[in-house]
Every structure is written in C-alpha cells, then in structure tokens.
Design a protein around this motif. Structure first.
Motif, PDB file in Angstrom:
ATOM      1  N   LEU A 354      25.131 -16.002  25.887  1.00 52.91           N
ATOM      2  CA  LEU A 354      26.378 -16.365  25.772  1.00 52.91           C
ATOM      3  C   LEU A 354      27.247 -15.144  25.042  1.00 52.91           C
ATOM      4  O   LEU A 354      28.274 -15.144  25.223  1.00 52.91           O
ATOM      5  CB  LEU A 354      26.327 -17.218  24.357  1.00 52.91           C
ATOM      6  N   LEU A 355      26.629 -14.179  24.277  1.00 60.26           N
ATOM      7  CA  LEU A 355      27.401 -13.163  23.971  1.00 60.26           C
ATOM      8  C   LEU A 355      27.863 -12.224  25.018  1.00 60.26           C
ATOM      9  O   LEU A 355      28.919 -11.776  24.979  1.00 60.26           O
ATOM     10  CB  LEU A 355      26.584 -12.326  22.953  1.00 60.26           C
ATOM     11  N   SER A 356      27.093 -12.124  26.051  1.00 59.09           N
ATOM     12  CA  SER A 356      27.442 -11.435  27.255  1.00 59.09           C
ATOM     13  C   SER A 356      28.543 -12.071  27.706  1.00 59.09           C
ATOM     14  O   SER A 356      29.563 -11.357  28.182  1.00 59.09           O
ATOM     15  CB  SER A 356      26.261 -10.957  28.150  1.00 59.09           C
ATOM     16  N   GLY A 357      28.306 -13.464  27.898  1.00 59.38           N
ATOM     17  CA  GLY A 357      29.444 -13.925  28.946  1.00 59.38           C
ATOM     18  C   GLY A 357      30.979 -14.094  27.936  1.00 59.38           C
ATOM     19  O   GLY A 357      31.930 -13.720  28.683  1.00 59.38           O
ATOM     20  N   LEU A 358      30.825 -14.195  26.816  1.00 58.71           N
ATOM     21  CA  LEU A 358      31.963 -14.246  25.838  1.00 58.71           C
ATOM     22  C   LEU A 358      32.634 -12.942  25.897  1.00 58.71           C
ATOM     23  O   LEU A 358      33.915 -12.768  25.966  1.00 58.71           O
ATOM     24  CB  LEU A 358      31.683 -14.591  24.427  1.00 58.71           C
ATOM     25  N   LEU A 359      31.920 -11.843  25.770  1.00 55.00           N
ATOM     26  CA  LEU A 359      32.626 -10.450  25.823  1.00 55.00           C
ATOM     27  C   LEU A 359      33.061 -10.135  27.246  1.00 55.00           C
ATOM     28  O   LEU A 359      34.060  -9.360  27.260  1.00 55.00           O
ATOM     29  CB  LEU A 359      31.353  -9.432  25.721  1.00 55.00           C
ATOM     30  N   PHE A 361      34.374 -12.238  29.231  1.00 53.84           N
ATOM     31  CA  PHE A 361      35.858 -13.086  29.066  1.00 53.84           C
ATOM     32  C   PHE A 361      36.746 -12.265  28.484  1.00 53.84           C
ATOM     33  O   PHE A 361      38.043 -12.247  28.650  1.00 53.84           O
ATOM     34  CB  PHE A 361      35.630 -14.579  28.431  1.00 53.84           C
ATOM     35  N   GLY A 362      36.413 -11.783  27.318  1.00 56.31           N
ATOM     36  CA  GLY A 362      37.505 -10.765  26.359  1.00 56.31           C
ATOM     37  C   GLY A 362      37.772  -9.599  27.097  1.00 56.31           C
ATOM     38  O   GLY A 362      39.003  -9.236  27.415  1.00 56.31           O
ATOM     39  N   THR A 363      36.789  -8.985  28.048  1.00 52.65           N
ATOM     40  CA  THR A 363      37.362  -8.002  28.798  1.00 52.65           C
ATOM     41  C   THR A 363      38.303  -8.240  29.899  1.00 52.65           C
ATOM     42  O   THR A 363      39.044  -7.794  30.147  1.00 52.65           O
ATOM     43  CB  THR A 363      36.065  -7.201  29.511  1.00 52.65           C
ATOM     44  N   ALA A 364      38.061  -9.466  30.615  1.00 53.16           N
ATOM     45  CA  ALA A 364      38.965 -10.135  31.642  1.00 53.16           C
ATOM     46  C   ALA A 364      40.313 -10.261  31.161  1.00 53.16           C
ATOM     47  O   ALA A 364      41.493  -9.871  31.678  1.00 53.16           O
ATOM     48  CB  ALA A 364      38.433 -11.354  32.157  1.00 53.16           C
ATOM     49  N   TRP A 365      40.413 -10.654  29.860  1.00 52.47           N
ATOM     50  CA  TRP A 365      41.726 -10.785  29.184  1.00 52.47           C
ATOM     51  C   TRP A 365      42.471  -9.526  29.035  1.00 52.47           C
ATOM     52  O   TRP A 365      43.735  -9.448  28.987  1.00 52.47           O
ATOM     53  CB  TRP A 365      41.491 -11.753  27.777  1.00 52.47           C
ATOM     54  N   THR A 376      38.161   2.903  28.327  1.00 53.60           N
ATOM     55  CA  THR A 376      37.937   1.728  27.452  1.00 53.60           C
ATOM     56  C   THR A 376      37.275   0.744  28.159  1.00 53.60           C
ATOM     57  O   THR A 376      36.254  -0.058  27.732  1.00 53.60           O
ATOM     58  CB  THR A 376      39.235   1.271  26.803  1.00 53.60           C
ATOM     59  N   LEU A 377      37.642   0.364  29.497  1.00 51.17           N
ATOM     60  CA  LEU A 377      37.014  -0.505  30.362  1.00 51.17           C
ATOM     61  C   LEU A 377      35.480  -0.333  30.320  1.00 51.17           C
ATOM     62  O   LEU A 377      34.804  -1.227  30.550  1.00 51.17           O
ATOM     63  CB  LEU A 377      37.666  -0.530  31.814  1.00 51.17           C
ATOM     64  N   THR A 378      35.211   1.090  30.751  1.00 51.17           N
ATOM     65  CA  THR A 378      33.610   1.204  30.823  1.00 51.17           C
ATOM     66  C   THR A 378      33.146   1.062  29.548  1.00 51.17           C
ATOM     67  O   THR A 378      31.937   0.552  29.298  1.00 51.17           O
ATOM     68  CB  THR A 378      33.502   2.667  30.969  1.00 51.17           C
ATOM     69  N   ALA A 379      33.839   1.124  28.242  1.00 54.62           N
ATOM     70  CA  ALA A 379      33.181   0.833  27.087  1.00 54.62           C
ATOM     71  C   ALA A 379      32.780  -0.628  26.853  1.00 54.62           C
ATOM     72  O   ALA A 379      32.074  -1.223  26.364  1.00 54.62           O
ATOM     73  CB  ALA A 379      33.997   1.217  25.980  1.00 54.62           C
ATOM     74  N   CYS A 380      33.997  -1.541  27.649  1.00 50.51           N
ATOM     75  CA  CYS A 380      33.707  -2.899  27.321  1.00 50.51           C
ATOM     76  C   CYS A 380      32.558  -3.312  28.268  1.00 50.51           C
ATOM     77  O   CYS A 380      31.740  -4.448  27.975  1.00 50.51           O
ATOM     78  CB  CYS A 380      35.043  -3.559  27.936  1.00 50.51           C
TER      79      CYS A 380
END
Length: 509
Positions: A354-359, A361-365, A376-380
């Motif tokens: 769940l945590l990886s999926g939600l993170l 989704f945040g990266t996509a946003w 920063t994309l690499t950090a995400c």
C-alpha cells in the motif's frame, strides 16, 4: 526416526524438519545464502544491462541491426516469456528430481545462453538467446526459493528470503555502473563494450556454479521421496558442524512428523491442492505477483527514455540514476526484512504494497504538475521502490511457504509465471508505448496503472495474508504425504465445528 511398511509405501516418523528449524544461525547457513542467493545478482545484472545499453545497440556501428524499441520492448518481453516458460518447465522437474539437480542445471542453462548472447551477430540471434537466458533464470526462481526455505530455520526464513530476493538490485547497481563503462567508446569500440557485459555475466555464473556444488539437497525433499537415510546423514553432518562452531550442544528438537513416502505428485493433486484446498492463498499469491510486476514495469521499463525525453539526461548517463534507485530497492528488504519475522507477514506485506502504491500515485501527481527534476524524480522512485522491493520479495516468500512441500516448486513457478506473464510480458509492451510517446499524460497513466494494481494487492494481503512468521513450513501447510495423528476425543470436540475447505492442518491462521 522410526519406519514401518504400508501398502502405499514406507511410513516414516522423523524429527528432521524440527531439527533444521531449531538450528542457530551459523557459517553453514551463510554458505547456503552465498551459494544459492547470488543468482539474483545475475538476474539484476542481466535486466539492467539490457535496459541501459538499448540506446547503444540501436546506434550504427553496434554490430546489430536492431532498434531501441526492439531491445526494450520485444527483447524484454521475450526474456520474461522465457522466464515464465522456464519456471513452469523446471519447476515441475524440481519437485520430481530434487532441488540440487535443478539449481545446477538451470544455472548452466543461464550461463550458456548469456555467453551466446555476447556473440550475437543478428537481431534474431540476440532475441533467441534473450529468451533462453530467461528460460534458465525462470527455473532458478523455483529451485532456489524451494531450497532456501527448506534449509533456513523458521526464525530467520522471512528476512533471509527477502534479502536474497532483494539482492537482484545489487546486480542492478552493478549492471548500471558496468553499462557506463561498457558504453564509453574511449575504452571500448561501440560493437565490443556491450558484448563484454554479457560475457561478464557468464563468468560470474561459472563462479557461482562452482560454489553451489557444495550446497546439499534439501533433507525435507529427500525425506518425502524415500531417501530418509541420506536426509539423516545430511542433517547429522550439519548439526555436527554447527555444534563445533558454537562450542556447545544443540538444544533438543521438539516435534515429529509422520509421512508416507512417495516418488511424485500428479498435476491433478497439485491443482486440487492449490485451487481447492488453498484457494484463498492462491488469490493472495496471484494478487501479489500481479501488483509488483506492473508497478516495476511502470517504472523500470522506459525509465531511461523518461530521463532523456523529459529532463535531457544524456543516454550514457542514465546508468548513474538507475544505480541510485537500484540501491534504494536493495535497502528496502535489507532494512525491513527482520520486521516480516517479528511484526508479522500480514502487516508488513500489506503495508509495503500500500505504501509503495500510494507513493507512486504521489509521484505521478508531481510529475504531471511539472514539479520534478531528474534528481527529484529519482528520489521519488527511490522512496517508492524502498517499500515496493520488500513487498515484491515477500511475494516470492509467500508462495514458497504457504503451500505443501510436494507442490512448493511448482507453486512458485505457477504464480511467478502467471503474475509475470500478465505484468511482465504485457507490461513492457504497454509501458514502452506509454513512456515512449513523449507525452506527460501517457507517462502519468503508466505510473497510475502500476500504483493502482499495487494498492489493490495490498488490500488483498490485508485480508488474506497468512500468519507464517517463525512457524515451521510443515505447520503452515501440512505435507500431502503426512499421516495425520489419531485425534483424541477432546481434539474432535474442539475442532469438529471448524470444518471447511481450508480448515485443518495448514489452513490460514
């Protein structure tokens, strides 16, 4: 150990599983980890190298008439298709012929195929041996996970399995850095450097093959297949080595198992066991493999194209970025692995998914808003994959420990093949198209697909994950050949109301 004869085969009462599970961690266990677990490094090396050298292979002078799309799309899909086919083919033989014979054969297949990839002279040759390389690696998944789980004590099984499966990313780090060197035309000609990366994989496989010779056959497998004297010799030898190392006698092993030995289990019995008796566990395994396969494909396939297209990162430098996210992937199982044995499987499996999926989704946003740079994309991605890697490794752990001994390798192979075929064959083709268009919305969609399926798998795990931490494999799923103890009157009264398709020994806790 005592034995008796019956009409259907020899009945054996033994304490071998309990004796293996009560062993303290020792140098012998490290030899098993090194001999068997290092193959995931090779897999990580293979997958990463191919992704990173795609741009070079498609350039004039590479020695191959191939396009970047053929490398990241068709070749990647063929590698995964080979792994799926190999898992099913070798998985069945692993349950019939034994763990050791197959983890030697499958590594030899990988070694030969990757060496022949290094001398590819045409597109068809390259694609054929990418398939055969995957064919060998797929067999490794079934044989190695079976052997590791049957040799490692229950107290440590979760963390060891996760770290070993996570070591794929050490190979990915090595592959990223190796591709940087191989693509440097100041060091190697354009048609030579990429060949050396595959040749190095073959050399490493040869070294592992030599080390692996000293890993014994699984005593649990020997016991069930009528070779209990050999199993006794192996376990006795291990116990003597551990006692010598620790300088004190081992604690008494508690618990015995009675089995009726047999040579093999039919496909009908395997299907009935997996899809009838343990159908909830089957739903769990399939969900976990689907979720992690799509999430990883959403990020890793086309990651180089994302960096070069949207952030103007030179193709020769994408390996540095991948090395960073690969390190994050390895740190996940390394730092979180022990919690799967202490906090428990259900909380940790569902939580990491769940945590990886939600993170993601945040990266996509953030990506859609234009708020990210290459760094920063690499950090995400690192944050996402820190949790996703532990979750993905737990998928292999789950299907290798929640089904009976006689079906273990085939169960691993089956769920790996189904989940990876769905996410690993269609994934590269789907995500290569989405991330290759150069449109922000398409890349965002790729991220969202992977994130959504990962979250869905996490919810399934929250309800269906099995309490397997620190429990013997035979307690989690009783062998099909086990002879159930004669119930007492009190036992019958206590368990009579619990009947159901998954009730009884081995049912989910």
């Amino acid at each position: 150990m005592t034995t008796a004869q019956s009409e259907t085969g020899r009945t054996v009462t033994t304490g071998i599983p309990a004796r293996l599970d009560r062993l303290p961690w020792s140098r012998w266990h490290w030899s098993v980890v090194i001999g068997l677990g290092t193959v995931w490094i090779l897999d990580g090396l293979e997958v990463t190298v191919v992704g990173n050298i795609a741009a070079r292979l498609s350039e004039p002078g590479s020695g191959l008439p191939i396009t970047s799309g053929q490398v990241t799309g068709i070749a990647a899909a063929l590698y995964v298709a080979g792994a799926c086919a190999g898992a099913l083919f070798w998985g069945r033989l692993t349950d019939i012929w034994g763990r050791k014979k197959l983890f030697m054969i499958t590594l030899a297949v990988y070694l030969g195929a990757t060496a022949l990839t290094a001398i590819a002279f045409d597109t068809w040759w390259f694609l054929l041996f990418r398939f055969l390389t995957g064919f060998g690696i797929g067999g490794e998944y079934a044989a190695i996970n079976s052997a590791i789980d049957e040799l490692i004590p229950a107290k440590y099984r979760g963390r060891v399995d996760l770290i070993i499966n996570g070591s794929f990313w050490l190979g990915a780090v090595g592959g990223s850095l190796l591709s940087i060197v191989a693509l440097d035309t100041d060091l190697f000609p354009a048609d030579v450097g990429w060949r050396l990366t595959f040749a190095l994989g073959a050399v490493l496989a040869l070294v592992i093959l030599l080390v692996r010779r000293h890993v014994p056959e699984s005593p649990r497998w020997l016991l069930i297949h009528g070779r209990h004297e050999e199993a006794e010799r192996i376990v006795g030898g291990i116990e003597r080595r551990v006692e010598t190392e620790k300088g004190e006698p081992l604690p008494h092993a508690r618990g015995e198992l009675t089995i009726r030995q047999r040579k093999s289990v039919t496909f009908t019995e395997i299907a009935r066991t997996v899809f009838a008796r343990y159908r909830r566990r089957s739903v769990l395994g399939f969900s976990l493999f689907i979720g992690q396969a799509f999430l990883y494909n959403a990020i890793t396939f086309g990651f180089g194209a994302i960096l070069t297209t949207f952030f103007d990162v030179p193709s020769g430098s994408t390996g540095y970025y991948f090395a960073v996210i690969a390190l994050g992937n390895f740190l996940g199982p390394l730092l979180l692995g022990a919690l799967f044995d202490t906090v428990g499987r259900r909380v940790m499996i569902s939580g990491t998914y769940l945590l990886s999926g939600l993170l993601l989704f945040g990266t996509a946003w953030l990506f859609d808003r234009g708020s990210l740079s290459a760094a920063t994309l690499t950090a995400c991605w690192c944050a996402v994959l820190f949790f996703a890697s532990a979750g993905a490794s737990s998928a292999y752990l789950t299907v290798s420990e929640v089904f009976p001994m006689e079906t273990r390798a085939m169960s691993i192979a089956f769920f790996y093949a189904l989940g990876t075929a769905a996410g690993g064959i269609s994934g590269p083709l789907l995500f290569a198209d989405l991330t290759g268009t150069g449109e922000v919305g398409d890349t965002v969609l790729a991220f969202q697909i992977g994130a959504g399926l990962m979250c869905a798998a996490g919810l399934v795990a929250a309800f269906l994950a099995v309490k397997a931490e620190r429990r013997s494999l035979e307690d989690i799923a009783q062998p099909l050949t086990a002879v159930p103890p004669r119930p007492t009157t009190a036992d019958a009264a206590r368990t009579g109301a619990a009947a159901g398709p998954e009730a009884g020994p081995g049912a989910p806790a």
